[in-house]
Design a protein around this motif. Sequence first.
Motif, PDB file in Angstrom:
ATOM      1  N   ASP A   1       0.763  -1.241  -0.073  1.00 46.89           N
ATOM      2  CA  ASP A   1       0.062   0.216   0.154  1.00 46.89           C
ATOM      3  C   ASP A   1       0.913   1.114   0.101  1.00 46.89           C
ATOM      4  O   ASP A   1       0.575   2.273  -0.783  1.00 46.89           O
ATOM      5  CB  ASP A   1      -0.921  -0.036   1.212  1.00 46.89           C
ATOM      6  CG  ASP A   1      -1.951  -0.909   1.259  1.00 46.89           C
ATOM      7  OD1 ASP A   1      -2.097  -1.405  -0.030  1.00 46.89           O
ATOM      8  OD2 ASP A   1      -2.477  -1.589   2.328  1.00 46.89           O
ATOM      9  N   ALA A   2       1.867   1.293   0.929  1.00 51.55           N
ATOM     10  CA  ALA A   2       2.679   2.304   0.980  1.00 51.55           C
ATOM     11  C   ALA A   2       3.447   2.759  -0.387  1.00 51.55           C
ATOM     12  O   ALA A   2       3.513   3.798  -0.955  1.00 51.55           O
ATOM     13  CB  ALA A   2       4.014   2.113   1.838  1.00 51.55           C
ATOM     14  N   GLU A   3       3.815   1.691  -1.048  1.00 49.64           N
ATOM     15  CA  GLU A   3       4.439   1.893  -2.393  1.00 49.64           C
ATOM     16  C   GLU A   3       3.580   2.397  -3.399  1.00 49.64           C
ATOM     17  O   GLU A   3       3.728   3.254  -4.072  1.00 49.64           O
ATOM     18  CB  GLU A   3       4.917   0.409  -2.954  1.00 49.64           C
ATOM     19  CG  GLU A   3       6.429   0.281  -3.225  1.00 49.64           C
ATOM     20  CD  GLU A   3       6.820  -0.933  -3.581  1.00 49.64           C
ATOM     21  OE1 GLU A   3       6.157  -1.669  -4.577  1.00 49.64           O
ATOM     22  OE2 GLU A   3       7.545  -1.604  -2.765  1.00 49.64           O
ATOM     23  N   ILE A   4       2.233   2.035  -3.327  1.00 48.24           N
ATOM     24  CA  ILE A   4       1.391   2.434  -4.366  1.00 48.24           C
ATOM     25  C   ILE A   4       0.867   3.954  -4.026  1.00 48.24           C
ATOM     26  O   ILE A   4       1.050   4.765  -4.985  1.00 48.24           O
ATOM     27  CB  ILE A   4      -0.058   1.548  -4.426  1.00 48.24           C
ATOM     28  CG1 ILE A   4       0.232   0.220  -4.609  1.00 48.24           C
ATOM     29  CG2 ILE A   4      -1.023   2.352  -5.077  1.00 48.24           C
ATOM     30  CD1 ILE A   4      -1.123  -0.886  -4.411  1.00 48.24           C
ATOM     31  N   ILE A   5       0.742   4.192  -2.738  1.00 48.26           N
ATOM     32  CA  ILE A   5       0.473   5.544  -2.289  1.00 48.26           C
ATOM     33  C   ILE A   5       1.691   6.553  -2.619  1.00 48.26           C
ATOM     34  O   ILE A   5       1.383   7.571  -3.004  1.00 48.26           O
ATOM     35  CB  ILE A   5       0.328   5.547  -0.889  1.00 48.26           C
ATOM     36  CG1 ILE A   5      -1.286   5.074  -0.801  1.00 48.26           C
ATOM     37  CG2 ILE A   5       0.011   6.845  -0.364  1.00 48.26           C
ATOM     38  CD1 ILE A   5      -1.531   4.575   0.724  1.00 48.26           C
TER      39      ILE A   5
ATOM     40  N   ARG B   1      -8.618  12.293  -1.460  1.00 49.20           N
ATOM     41  CA  ARG B   1      -8.392  13.722  -1.132  1.00 49.20           C
ATOM     42  C   ARG B   1      -7.425  13.806   0.197  1.00 49.20           C
ATOM     43  O   ARG B   1      -6.712  14.612   0.479  1.00 49.20           O
ATOM     44  CB  ARG B   1      -9.936  14.443  -0.957  1.00 49.20           C
ATOM     45  CG  ARG B   1      -9.887  15.959  -0.971  1.00 49.20           C
ATOM     46  CD  ARG B   1     -11.186  16.393  -0.491  1.00 49.20           C
ATOM     47  NE  ARG B   1     -12.142  16.318  -1.461  1.00 49.20           N
ATOM     48  CZ  ARG B   1     -12.135  17.139  -2.496  1.00 49.20           C
ATOM     49  NH1 ARG B   1     -11.577  18.242  -2.306  1.00 49.20           N
ATOM     50  NH2 ARG B   1     -13.066  17.019  -3.246  1.00 49.20           N
ATOM     51  N   SER B   2      -7.771  12.823   1.028  1.00 47.38           N
ATOM     52  CA  SER B   2      -6.854  12.968   2.607  1.00 47.38           C
ATOM     53  C   SER B   2      -5.832  11.857   2.254  1.00 47.38           C
ATOM     54  O   SER B   2      -5.244  11.373   3.487  1.00 47.38           O
ATOM     55  CB  SER B   2      -8.068  12.514   3.607  1.00 47.38           C
ATOM     56  OG  SER B   2      -9.236  12.246   3.213  1.00 47.38           O
ATOM     57  N   LEU B   3      -5.460  11.341   1.041  1.00 46.90           N
ATOM     58  CA  LEU B   3      -4.435  10.307   1.084  1.00 46.90           C
ATOM     59  C   LEU B   3      -3.368  10.951   1.900  1.00 46.90           C
ATOM     60  O   LEU B   3      -2.421  10.084   2.529  1.00 46.90           O
ATOM     61  CB  LEU B   3      -3.993  10.122  -0.230  1.00 46.90           C
ATOM     62  CG  LEU B   3      -3.717   8.634  -0.609  1.00 46.90           C
ATOM     63  CD1 LEU B   3      -4.537   7.580  -0.017  1.00 46.90           C
ATOM     64  CD2 LEU B   3      -3.617   8.576  -2.088  1.00 46.90           C
ATOM     65  N   SER B   4      -2.676  12.116   1.743  1.00 43.90           N
ATOM     66  CA  SER B   4      -1.795  12.745   2.271  1.00 43.90           C
ATOM     67  C   SER B   4      -1.751  12.679   3.892  1.00 43.90           C
ATOM     68  O   SER B   4      -0.596  12.631   4.522  1.00 43.90           O
ATOM     69  CB  SER B   4      -1.270  13.976   1.837  1.00 43.90           C
ATOM     70  OG  SER B   4      -2.496  14.962   2.473  1.00 43.90           O
ATOM     71  N   SER B   5      -2.831  12.246   4.435  1.00 40.85           N
ATOM     72  CA  SER B   5      -2.956  12.297   5.935  1.00 40.85           C
ATOM     73  C   SER B   5      -2.860  10.881   6.422  1.00 40.85           C
ATOM     74  O   SER B   5      -2.470  10.519   7.639  1.00 40.85           O
ATOM     75  CB  SER B   5      -4.217  12.972   6.534  1.00 40.85           C
ATOM     76  OG  SER B   5      -5.255  11.752   6.085  1.00 40.85           O
ATOM     77  N   TRP B   6      -2.531   9.757   5.671  1.00 40.50           N
ATOM     78  CA  TRP B   6      -2.043   8.554   5.809  1.00 40.50           C
ATOM     79  C   TRP B   6      -0.546   8.265   6.293  1.00 40.50           C
ATOM     80  O   TRP B   6       0.436   8.618   5.458  1.00 40.50           O
ATOM     81  CB  TRP B   6      -2.509   7.481   4.960  1.00 40.50           C
ATOM     82  CG  TRP B   6      -2.228   5.901   5.196  1.00 40.50           C
ATOM     83  CD1 TRP B   6      -2.646   5.519   6.459  1.00 40.50           C
ATOM     84  CD2 TRP B   6      -1.373   5.260   4.892  1.00 40.50           C
ATOM     85  NE1 TRP B   6      -2.172   4.092   6.424  1.00 40.50           N
ATOM     86  CE2 TRP B   6      -1.428   3.948   5.499  1.00 40.50           C
ATOM     87  CE3 TRP B   6      -0.572   5.274   3.745  1.00 40.50           C
ATOM     88  CZ2 TRP B   6      -0.537   2.749   5.304  1.00 40.50           C
ATOM     89  CZ3 TRP B   6       0.278   4.086   3.392  1.00 40.50           C
ATOM     90  CH2 TRP B   6       0.222   2.887   4.116  1.00 40.50           C
ATOM     91  N   SER B   7      -0.519   8.125   7.713  1.00 40.28           N
ATOM     92  CA  SER B   7       0.919   8.228   8.102  1.00 40.28           C
ATOM     93  C   SER B   7       1.668   7.123   7.632  1.00 40.28           C
ATOM     94  O   SER B   7       2.854   6.943   7.750  1.00 40.28           O
ATOM     95  CB  SER B   7       0.894   8.202   9.541  1.00 40.28           C
ATOM     96  OG  SER B   7       0.263   7.057  10.251  1.00 40.28           O
ATOM     97  N   GLY B   8       1.187   5.846   7.343  1.00 40.22           N
ATOM     98  CA  GLY B   8       1.974   4.793   7.030  1.00 40.22           C
ATOM     99  C   GLY B   8       2.301   4.004   8.127  1.00 40.22           C
ATOM    100  O   GLY B   8       2.705   2.765   8.130  1.00 40.22           O
ATOM    101  N   LYS B   9       1.977   4.350   9.536  1.00 38.78           N
ATOM    102  CA  LYS B   9       2.523   3.310  10.689  1.00 38.78           C
ATOM    103  C   LYS B   9       1.182   2.514  11.175  1.00 38.78           C
ATOM    104  O   LYS B   9       1.650   1.750  11.402  1.00 38.78           O
ATOM    105  CB  LYS B   9       2.481   4.597  11.948  1.00 38.78           C
ATOM    106  CG  LYS B   9       3.555   5.584  11.604  1.00 38.78           C
ATOM    107  CD  LYS B   9       3.440   6.341  12.813  1.00 38.78           C
ATOM    108  CE  LYS B   9       4.671   7.422  12.754  1.00 38.78           C
ATOM    109  NZ  LYS B   9       4.564   8.729  13.275  1.00 38.78           N
ATOM    110  N   LYS B  10       0.069   2.708  10.539  1.00 37.89           N
ATOM    111  CA  LYS B  10      -0.936   1.739  10.731  1.00 37.89           C
ATOM    112  C   LYS B  10      -1.618   1.396   9.360  1.00 37.89           C
ATOM    113  O   LYS B  10      -1.534   1.977   8.356  1.00 37.89           O
ATOM    114  CB  LYS B  10      -2.061   2.209  11.586  1.00 37.89           C
ATOM    115  CG  LYS B  10      -1.656   2.405  13.121  1.00 37.89           C
ATOM    116  CD  LYS B  10      -2.901   2.843  14.020  1.00 37.89           C
ATOM    117  CE  LYS B  10      -2.136   3.072  15.200  1.00 37.89           C
ATOM    118  NZ  LYS B  10      -2.993   3.871  16.108  1.00 37.89           N
TER     119      LYS B  10
END
Lengths: 114, 194
Positions: free
Chosen positions: B6-10, B58-67
Amino acid sequence: MKDETRIERIEQALRVAYSHMPVNQPENDAWEDNVLREIASEKFIAECRQEQSNNFVMRLAWGALAASVAVALFCSFLQVLRSNDNLPGALEEYAYPVSGQWVLEQYAGVDYEE
Amino acid sequence: MEMHIDAEIINRIKSGKIEDYKLLMDRYKGMVVAIAGKRIPANDVEHVVQDIFVNAYRSLSSWSGKKPFANWLSRIAMRGCCDYWRQQKRGHCNSSNDLNEDHLAWLDLAASSASQEHFDSVARKHEAGEIITWALNKLSPEDRTVLEMIYFEGIKLNEAAKVMEWSLAKTKVKAMRARAKMRKLIMSLTEHEL
């Protein structure tokens, strides 16, 4: 049967019923195309950029407010420290006239050294 | 591993390859449809699912990638459903059909069920779903969402608190009040029989 028990049984049956309720599916997959079309549209990208810059400005404003509050608190803390520094000196001013020897000389009129 | 993918795609999406968002949609559309499909009437699921994915983008930038991304997305999905009911209340489009004798008979049947098998067979009757829909429609969007999460789906209080962006204490109180309201509604129905 008591009302309370009756309601509890109904609640339990409703909980089981909820787990059996069907999951409604979208009628077609058009929503997928719509999402991709929407996020690729220039209007949407412009809106997102505007939102991001608004968020940045808001964060900046909150940061500035927090920094100024911190500076004000620090300054008042320094002020307190400085006024405490003056305290021993200020006490010294009053220390001499009330010394025991001075009081005796002034009011008792007795010179104990004699 | 999932989080890594997921992190890679994002990261790719953030760097401008927005068409890769389809990969995320393919991975999670089942989950989002399951959340919305359970809570939203059939003819509106499509729009709500679409809105959920657009809001998530729209809020993809707020996903921290920690969870996990799935947790983050499921919160957006549940909030999306809550927003839907808020709009319905605002627009007064809340069509809650009145219940009839069949529903009252179902309550009687449910109250007399003793075994789990009997509960299961009673619960599968369509009247049960209609009573739930009727009762949920009578509640506020927040009460409805919190009741569905905690009471019907068994989601933990702290998880529900995160979804609603409430404190744990507030969620506890809200859940308790929502359940009391639901109970009152059922009691009002059973009184018809007494």
